[in-house]
Each structure stands twice: as C-alpha cells, then as structure tokens.
Design an enzyme around this catalytic site. Structure first.
Site, PDB file in Angstrom:
ATOM      1  N   ASN A 195       0.801  -1.225   0.000  1.00  0.00           N
ATOM      2  CA  ASN A 195       0.000   0.000   0.000  1.00  0.00           C
ATOM      3  C   ASN A 195       0.837   1.280   0.000  1.00  0.00           C
ATOM      4  O   ASN A 195       0.400   2.299  -0.535  1.00  0.00           O
ATOM      5  CB  ASN A 195      -1.000  -0.003   1.154  1.00  0.00           C
ATOM      6  CG  ASN A 195      -0.360  -0.255   2.499  1.00  0.00           C
ATOM      7  OD1 ASN A 195       0.750  -0.764   2.601  1.00  0.00           O
ATOM      8  ND2 ASN A 195      -1.075   0.098   3.559  1.00  0.00           N
ATOM      9  N   PRO A 236      10.154  -6.355  -0.225  1.00  0.00           N
ATOM     10  CA  PRO A 236       8.898  -5.646  -0.474  1.00  0.00           C
ATOM     11  C   PRO A 236       7.857  -6.574  -1.074  1.00  0.00           C
ATOM     12  O   PRO A 236       8.176  -7.677  -1.542  1.00  0.00           O
ATOM     13  CB  PRO A 236       9.315  -4.565  -1.477  1.00  0.00           C
ATOM     14  CG  PRO A 236      10.441  -5.202  -2.244  1.00  0.00           C
ATOM     15  CD  PRO A 236      11.176  -6.062  -1.244  1.00  0.00           C
ATOM     16  N   GLY A 261       1.549  -6.553   7.365  1.00  0.00           N
ATOM     17  CA  GLY A 261       0.693  -7.209   6.393  1.00  0.00           C
ATOM     18  C   GLY A 261      -0.513  -7.831   7.045  1.00  0.00           C
ATOM     19  O   GLY A 261      -0.995  -7.361   8.081  1.00  0.00           O
ATOM     20  N   SER A 262      -0.997  -8.909   6.464  1.00  0.00           N
ATOM     21  CA  SER A 262      -2.236  -9.527   6.927  1.00  0.00           C
ATOM     22  C   SER A 262      -2.029 -10.282   8.233  1.00  0.00           C
ATOM     23  O   SER A 262      -0.937 -10.769   8.537  1.00  0.00           O
ATOM     24  CB  SER A 262      -2.777 -10.481   5.863  1.00  0.00           C
ATOM     25  OG  SER A 262      -1.977 -11.636   5.780  1.00  0.00           O
ATOM     26  N   GLU A 313       2.888  -5.695  12.519  1.00  0.00           N
ATOM     27  CA  GLU A 313       1.768  -4.769  12.386  1.00  0.00           C
ATOM     28  C   GLU A 313       0.817  -5.371  11.371  1.00  0.00           C
ATOM     29  O   GLU A 313       1.171  -5.534  10.202  1.00  0.00           O
ATOM     30  CB  GLU A 313       2.210  -3.384  11.941  1.00  0.00           C
ATOM     31  CG  GLU A 313       1.077  -2.368  12.108  1.00  0.00           C
ATOM     32  CD  GLU A 313       1.029  -1.339  11.019  1.00  0.00           C
ATOM     33  OE1 GLU A 313       0.169  -1.460  10.125  1.00  0.00           O
ATOM     34  OE2 GLU A 313       1.856  -0.412  11.057  1.00  0.00           O
ATOM     35  N   CYS A 353      -3.585   0.771   6.778  1.00  0.00           N
ATOM     36  CA  CYS A 353      -3.868  -0.069   7.941  1.00  0.00           C
ATOM     37  C   CYS A 353      -4.709   0.660   8.965  1.00  0.00           C
ATOM     38  O   CYS A 353      -5.485   0.044   9.699  1.00  0.00           O
ATOM     39  CB  CYS A 353      -2.559  -0.560   8.562  1.00  0.00           C
ATOM     40  SG  CYS A 353      -1.431   0.774   9.043  1.00  0.00           S
ATOM     41  N   GLU A 384     -11.918  -6.729   7.784  1.00  0.00           N
ATOM     42  CA  GLU A 384     -11.112  -5.646   7.213  1.00  0.00           C
ATOM     43  C   GLU A 384     -11.421  -5.544   5.723  1.00  0.00           C
ATOM     44  O   GLU A 384     -11.339  -6.518   4.987  1.00  0.00           O
ATOM     45  CB  GLU A 384      -9.621  -5.904   7.430  1.00  0.00           C
ATOM     46  CG  GLU A 384      -8.752  -4.768   6.911  1.00  0.00           C
ATOM     47  CD  GLU A 384      -7.266  -5.000   7.153  1.00  0.00           C
ATOM     48  OE1 GLU A 384      -6.533  -4.018   7.368  1.00  0.00           O
ATOM     49  OE2 GLU A 384      -6.840  -6.167   7.113  1.00  0.00           O
TER      50      GLU A 384
END
Length: 518
Positions: A146, A170, A218-219, A240, A274, A371
């Site tokens: 993102n 990345p 990420g997820s 995170e 996020c 989400e």
C-alpha cells in the site's frame, strides 16, 4: 494480501499498473538460497557498520536523505507506475521518508546512549550499573503494497540507525520503489549493509528463516505464520497486522470537520491504509445531518489516474483481489438491508472502485466485521456514548481509532475506554506523523510497536547488562564458596533489611536457625 497483479515467467516478476494493466517493470523472483547468501554477506559488513557508531551512521543516513529529496520526482513516478496513486499521494511517500530518516539519524546517539540505572538498594551501590544497546546483526523487513516507499522507510531507517544491517523484502505487487531505495543507497556509496530481495512467498519465508529479527507488516493470517516461524527459531519479531478502525462522532462534535476528516480517513489511498477509518458510529441526534455531510464530502472526491499533474484524490485499488473484496462487502451489505448513499460499484477500466458510504449497517455484515482495505465507510447510528464505545470495541482488531467531539476532555475520557493502540481526537492519522509516539496494534492487529522515540531504535537492539565494581575488590565475596555462616547471616540480613518493611526487616531467629542448622 493476495497478489493477483503480477505475472511470473521463470524467475522474473512482471509489475503492472493496476489502473491500466500495463507492465511497469520487472524484478527477479529471488530464490531462498540467494536470500540466505545475501544475509551471510550482510553479516560480514554489519560489525563495521555498528563500530562507526551513531554519529558515523548519521552521516550516511543524511546523505540518503539528500538523495531522497533530490530524486523525489523520479520516486513519485516509479511509485505511481506500480500503484496508480494520485500524484499528491505519491509525493507523500518520499516526504514522509525524508522526515523519518532525519528524526532518527539526528537522535540516534542520544537514543542509543548507555543507560546507568540507579541501584535498587544501598547494598547494590557497590556496583556501577550499565545497560548497553547492541543491534541485532541482520534485521529482516517485509513490507506490503500500500505504501511502497514509506513502508520500507518506516522500519529500514530506524534499523540502520540502530546499527543493524537490513534485508528488505517488499511486496511482489509493488517492488519497484524499494528497488529505487536500494539504488539510492548504492549511489551515495554507503556501506553494503542494506539489501533488497524481490520475490513472493518463498522469498519472504527465506528472510524469516535467516534474519535475526523480523519486522512484518501485512495480513493477520500471514503474521501468525511468521510469528510461529520466529518462535521456532527463537528470534524476536514485531508484527503490524490488520485493522478495522472505528470513528465515534458525538453529538457535540463539529460535524463539518468530522465529515471532512472521516472522508479523508476512509478514502486516503483508496482506503488502503492499515489505519483507515472503516467503521463510523454516530450519536442519534446528529446522525442524519452527519450522514448528509459525509455523503456530500465523499461524493465530491475526484477519482482517476494521475500523471505528474494532480487531478484526483482517489486512485485505483492495488490489485484485482482487493477490488473483489470491496465489491463483496458492499454487495453483502446491500443484500442484508444496507443502503448506499454514494458510490457502491466499480468504475472504468482497471481496479477503480467508487468511494462509497453505507448506512443502515450492523455488526453482522462483513463490511463492519471484516477488514475491507478499500474506499468504503459504513455508518451506524448509536443511542449514546456508551453504545458507541461498546460497538467500537466489538472487534478482533485494535490498531487505532478516532473520537470527534467539541469537548476535548470528553474525547480523552472516551479514548481511554477504547481498545486501540492509538486514538486521535478530532483528527485521523495524527499519531502516524509523531515519531515520538509508539505505533502498535492490540488484539489481532499485531505484536510490538514501532517508533516511540528511543524505543524505535532500541527494538532492533539487544539490551546488555554490565556491572563493574565501584570499590576495591576482595579475594572472595561474602556469598562465595566455601560458605562462612557468619558472613552469610550478615549478608542475608542486610538484604532483608534493605527490601522488607516494618519489623520484618529484622528476623534474627530465622537467621540464627540457619546458622545452627535447625
């Protein structure tokens, strides 16, 4: 985060612009063996990087800051090519990186300085106490798609400032900006302590399997797997993960500011943040007026693909998978009785989804419970402040939240009742631009935090306790072998006297029994 936006041929990944489908570039799909070799090489150079100290590292980091400033337009071009962000959004990434690198480069010496804690009792004052901060050798950073430049900067720069070497993986959806960052590090002639490895899941798995500390963004599902792998290897990690951030609009709020702020908080980067606002709870007396204002603010947003000129506020979603998730959430909500006040569908070519406001929603709907990571704002009417707090806390996630009120003291009182790592009063994202504050999630939103002033560097370090004598030493300490019971009784009595309270400070019968063996 599923990649449906890249094509793999042999060991090459094609990166495509999500707005047009055009190929923006290619990167290698790095093998696990090559990742392991890269980590071994980083280990060779890290000791010297640590040895030059914070001031020596500051010079290299500030040279990189200069490079970021001098190459801002090129970085924004690359970032747009792989994300289809509006030009303004693309320029935020390098500006954010410049601010962050300056903060930690200039403060690293202070933040990493030895601590000298005070001894806890008079007995301990015979020692000088030092806590030194020694970096992990190689920090592995895995970032999402993102914010292809800002997300690496968030963790790579503090880790480098701490004295670690860094290997960055990345997202395979948007790797080109990270490659540019590595190019900048090489162009300024910096020591070879920063490497970028591009690839998919196997590449990221190899980073987790070889580095000494893992920072993942990420997820939640992937974060659990990474946590398990780190526990197996006994290496520290910080995660995170997902978010479903609530906004509470109280009846005394400035509704114009709340509507504009929440529109920004929900639609910035097409909602792919996020800490995007993904749930809105509004007190009943102002609900109708607020929905009208929010709908007007969102419907006025311009959506499309920018070039170097800035013409839009909202761009495309990062990949087809995200577009499908957003469409599913909207469709399921409408089928269950929700109403769309603006937006609600895909538009044009590529992965554009209209900025959307949903009303008449509840917690049984996926648009509220899951989400979304897209440009939707579900709005719910609540009877009062207490119901707003209860519903805001009814989530597995706890990344951040916002409270909108005309009474700042009331806002803080509500904030302290919310299960979130950060709460912004009458604002969104404000904590993200204050590096002295920790940024971390509660619940399924993650483990650990980034930033928080000195903690943002010390998280990448191992704390080392060092003691040394203040007074001349004897041949043998009172508690060393062989035991001298008179000295033992004196030492244990002194420890109790220093730590206990009242008459329990002195318990001579117990000590005498120890001497007599009874």
């Amino acid at each position: 985060m599923t990649d449906t936006n890249t094509d793999r041929t042999a060991s090459v990944i094609e990166v495509r612009n999500p707005a047009t489908g055009a190929v923006s570039g290619t990167v290698p799909d790095t093998s696990p063996d090559d990742v392991a070799a890269a980590v071994r090489e980083l280990r060779l150079y890290q000791p010297e990087w640590e040895a030059i100290g914070p001031e020596g590292r500051k010079e290299w980091l500030l040279k990189l800051q200069d490079w970021l400033i001098d190459n801002t337009e090129q970085l924004a071009d690359v970032l747009q090519s792989e994300t289809a962000k509006p030009r303004v959004d693309a320029l935020i990434d390098p500006a954010f990186a410049v601010d962050l690198i300056g903060y930690y480069a200039r403060r690293a010496a202070k933040f990493l300085a030895d601590d000298h804690p005070s001894p806890h009792s008079p007995l301990a004052r015979v020692k000088s106490l030092t806590v030194a901060y020694r970096p992990h050798q190689v920090v592995g950073v895995i970032t999402p798609w993102n914010f292809p430049l800002a997300m690496p900067a968030i963790d790579v720069f503090p880790a480098l400032a701490a004295g670690a070497a860094v290997i960055l993986k990345p997202s395979e959806v948007t790797p080109l900006s990270a490659v540019e960052l590595a190019r900048g590090w090489a162009e300024i002639g910096a020591p070879p302590v920063f490497k970028v490895v591009t690839g998919a899941g196997a590449t990221g798995g190899a980073v987790v399997g070889n580095a000494d500390y893992i920072q993942f963004t990420g997820s939640t599902a992937t974060g659990r797997k990474i946590a398990a792998a780190c526990v197996e290897r006994m290496v520290p990690y910080s995660l995170e993960l997902g978010g479903k951030d609530p906004a509470i609009v109280l009846a005394d709020a400035d509704l114009d500011r709340a509507a504009h702020g929440i529109a920004f908080g929900g639609m910035f980067n097409a909602g792919q943040v996020c800490i995007s606002v993904e749930r809105v709870y509004v007190e009943a007396p102002v609900y109708d007026v607020f929905v009208e204002k929010l709908t007007a603010a969102v419907s006025a947003l311009r959506q499309g693909a920018d070039g170097r000129a800035s013409a839009h506020e909202v761009g495309a979603l990062a990949n087809e998978n995200q577009a499908r998730i957003v469409q599913r959430h909207v469709d399921e909500a409408v089928a269950a009785g929700a109403r769309v006040t603006t937006g609600g569908k895909r538009t044009g070519v590529g992965t554009f989804f209209e900025p959307t406001v949903l009303v008449d929603v509840d917690h049984s709907m996926s648009c509220v419970a899951e989400e979304t990571f897209g440009p939707t704002l579900p709005v719910m009417k609540v009877a009062d402040e207490a119901e707003a707090i209860r519903l805001a806390n009814d989530s597995i996630y706890g990344l951040s939240a916002s409270v909108w009120t005309g009474d700042k003291q009331r806002g803080e009182r509500v904030a302290r009742q919310l299960n979130a790592g950060a709460v912004n009063i009458n604002d969104v994202f404000a904590n993200l631009f204050n590096f002295a504050m920790p940024m971390g999630g509660w619940g399924q939103s993650g483990v650990g935090a980034r930033w928080g002033g000195a903690n943002g560097l010390r998280k990448y370090c191992r704390a080392q306790a060092i003691t040394k004598p203040k007074l001349p030493t004897m041949a043998k300490e009172p508690l060393w072998f062989p035991y001298d019971m008179n000295k033992i009784i004196f030492s244990l009595g002194a420890m109790r006297a220093a730590g206990a309270r009242g008459l329990r400070r002195i318990d001579l019968p117990a000590l005498l029994r120890l001497k007599d063996g009874k």
